[in-house]
Design an enzyme around this catalytic site. Sequence first.
Site, PDB file in Angstrom:
ATOM      1  CE1 TYR A 141      -4.715  15.389  -0.678  1.00  0.00           C
ATOM      2  CE2 TYR A 141      -4.931  17.659  -1.417  1.00  0.00           C
ATOM      3  CZ  TYR A 141      -4.549  16.357  -1.654  1.00  0.00           C
ATOM      4  OH  TYR A 141      -4.000  16.020  -2.867  1.00  0.00           O
ATOM      5  CG  ASP A 236      -1.379  22.854   3.875  1.00  0.00           C
ATOM      6  OD1 ASP A 236      -1.450  23.831   3.107  1.00  0.00           O
ATOM      7  OD2 ASP A 236      -1.544  21.672   3.504  1.00  0.00           O
ATOM      8  CE  LYS A 264      -6.454  24.172  -3.531  1.00  0.00           C
ATOM      9  NZ  LYS A 264      -6.043  23.310  -2.442  1.00  0.00           N
TER      10      LYS A 264
HETATM   11  C1  PLP Z   1      -5.016  22.096  -2.420  1.00  0.00           C
HETATM   12  C2  PLP Z   1      -4.269  21.823  -1.185  1.00  0.00           C
HETATM   13  C3  PLP Z   1      -3.010  21.196  -1.184  1.00  0.00           C
HETATM   14  C4  PLP Z   1      -2.398  20.622  -2.435  1.00  0.00           C
HETATM   15  O1  PLP Z   1      -2.095  21.583  -3.377  1.00  0.00           O
HETATM   16  P1  PLP Z   1      -1.886  21.105  -4.913  1.00  0.00           P
HETATM   17  O2  PLP Z   1      -1.524  22.361  -5.623  1.00  0.00           O
HETATM   18  O3  PLP Z   1      -3.167  20.489  -5.346  1.00  0.00           O
HETATM   19  O4  PLP Z   1      -0.761  20.127  -4.891  1.00  0.00           O
HETATM   20  C5  PLP Z   1      -2.324  21.096   0.007  1.00  0.00           C
HETATM   21  N1  PLP Z   1      -2.851  21.557   1.153  1.00  0.00           N
HETATM   22  C6  PLP Z   1      -4.045  22.163   1.198  1.00  0.00           C
HETATM   23  C7  PLP Z   1      -4.560  22.683   2.490  1.00  0.00           C
HETATM   24  C8  PLP Z   1      -4.799  22.303   0.043  1.00  0.00           C
HETATM   25  O5  PLP Z   1      -6.012  22.878   0.102  1.00  0.00           O
END
Ligand code: PLP
Length: 427
Positions: A141, A236, A264
């Site tokens: 994701y 990511d 995060k």
């Molecule tokens: C949480 C997350 C996102 C998205 O971040 P948001 O602040 O919710 O837009 C993207 N990539 C990874 C790996 C994530 O865990």
Amino acid sequence: MNSEELFLRSKNVVPGGVHSPVRSFASVGGTPVFFSEANGAYLKSVEGKQYIDYCLSFGPLLFGHRHPEIQEVVEDTVKKAWSFGACEPYSLELAEFITSRIPWVEKIRFVNSGTEAVMSALRVARAATGRSKILKFDGCYHGHLDQLLVKAGSGLAGLSSSDSKGIGPEIIQNTLVLPLDDEDALEKLFQEQGKDIACLAIEPVPANYGLLPQRTEFLKKCRELTNKYGTLLLFDEVISGFRVSFQGMAGLTGIVPDLVCYGKIIGGGFPVGAYAGKKDLMDLVAPSGPVYQAGTLSANPVGMRAGLKTLTKAWNENPYPELESKTKKLTSGILKLLEESGENDWEAVTFGSLFWLKGKTKNTVRTITNIPSDHKAKFAIFFHKLLNAGVYLAPSGYEVGFLSTVHSDEVIEETLNKTKQALKEIK
Ligand SMILES: *Cc1c(COP(=O)(O)O)cnc(C)c1O
């Protein structure tokens, strides 16, 4: 008003009653708990019931809710300014703190979410390579940006299909999707289309579709092939950055990405994301380069200083080994209780302070196709037993759990006592 009443009201004015889908409890059933306060490892619902929190806002709260040292910085900042929309020293301090400690982060740009970070990094990758295609993996994701909200399409390998209505085929025609854990498929795709792929994006520890730790050889193959074909490697690390180690998964594996995204933990619980990488790539971003990206509230001082305090603590205190051992203690304790209550078909996947409880499988699960088909239903039952007993897990079997430094041995003990009670009562 109790949670049930609030949820009814909320559904009148907000889609599904929530501002992010998983919060609705759709995956586990029942009414979502409405929380009004949080402190340390604990949440308090509007009904006044206390819960031990293992969701932790889905990861940002490495030091638990409202850690006093972070709270102090937040309060001090709020007294000084809320937002400038202009230059200030706070984002500079955070940028210097990170760039001086993570070698592959030579320059960094702050945004307001992980989604925004990934979206902007892809723009840089396309500009830098002059290519259009993006490769991602099924089960990773990267936020809700159109071009990555895709899953593997049926039929030809590499083809994708949209994961959401409102994203037409023309928007995802340049997004390729492969299964995780498959070097052969990767090699084949690069042979065929490598020269057209701007960027390979991957969660180096996939933690948004269960927890699917990859073999280091697979991650190495990603680096090897991207090097060979002139494709940029984007890690990511929105969930893994500052969580699995200060330097994230890149630091643990020694695999150096070209671009990296954070979110995060980087904002200490406030809305902050960042994309970063080598100087020559990041200098493509406006105003030094031709890649446009901007933000009215970007580098908000409260988020910048909460983030800096959080990262400073993480750097100075190195909480990672202890977090890992406490996570193992928690999950092995839960498994033992499950076994004692006659449920001996559970196992735990852990990685640092991330954990995921699932049904036993013969082999390690590294792709989404190997997740047991009864997982969702099985987790939902377990979730509600724990919820009832005052333990709050993320309300979906496909979300991982998180520990913070304030999840002390006593808190874990308390969790296990509550779990024991919960399993007994239902029986
Ligand atoms: C949480 C997350 C996102 C998205 O971040 P948001 O602040 O919710 O837009 C993207 N990539 C990874 C790996 C994530 O865990």
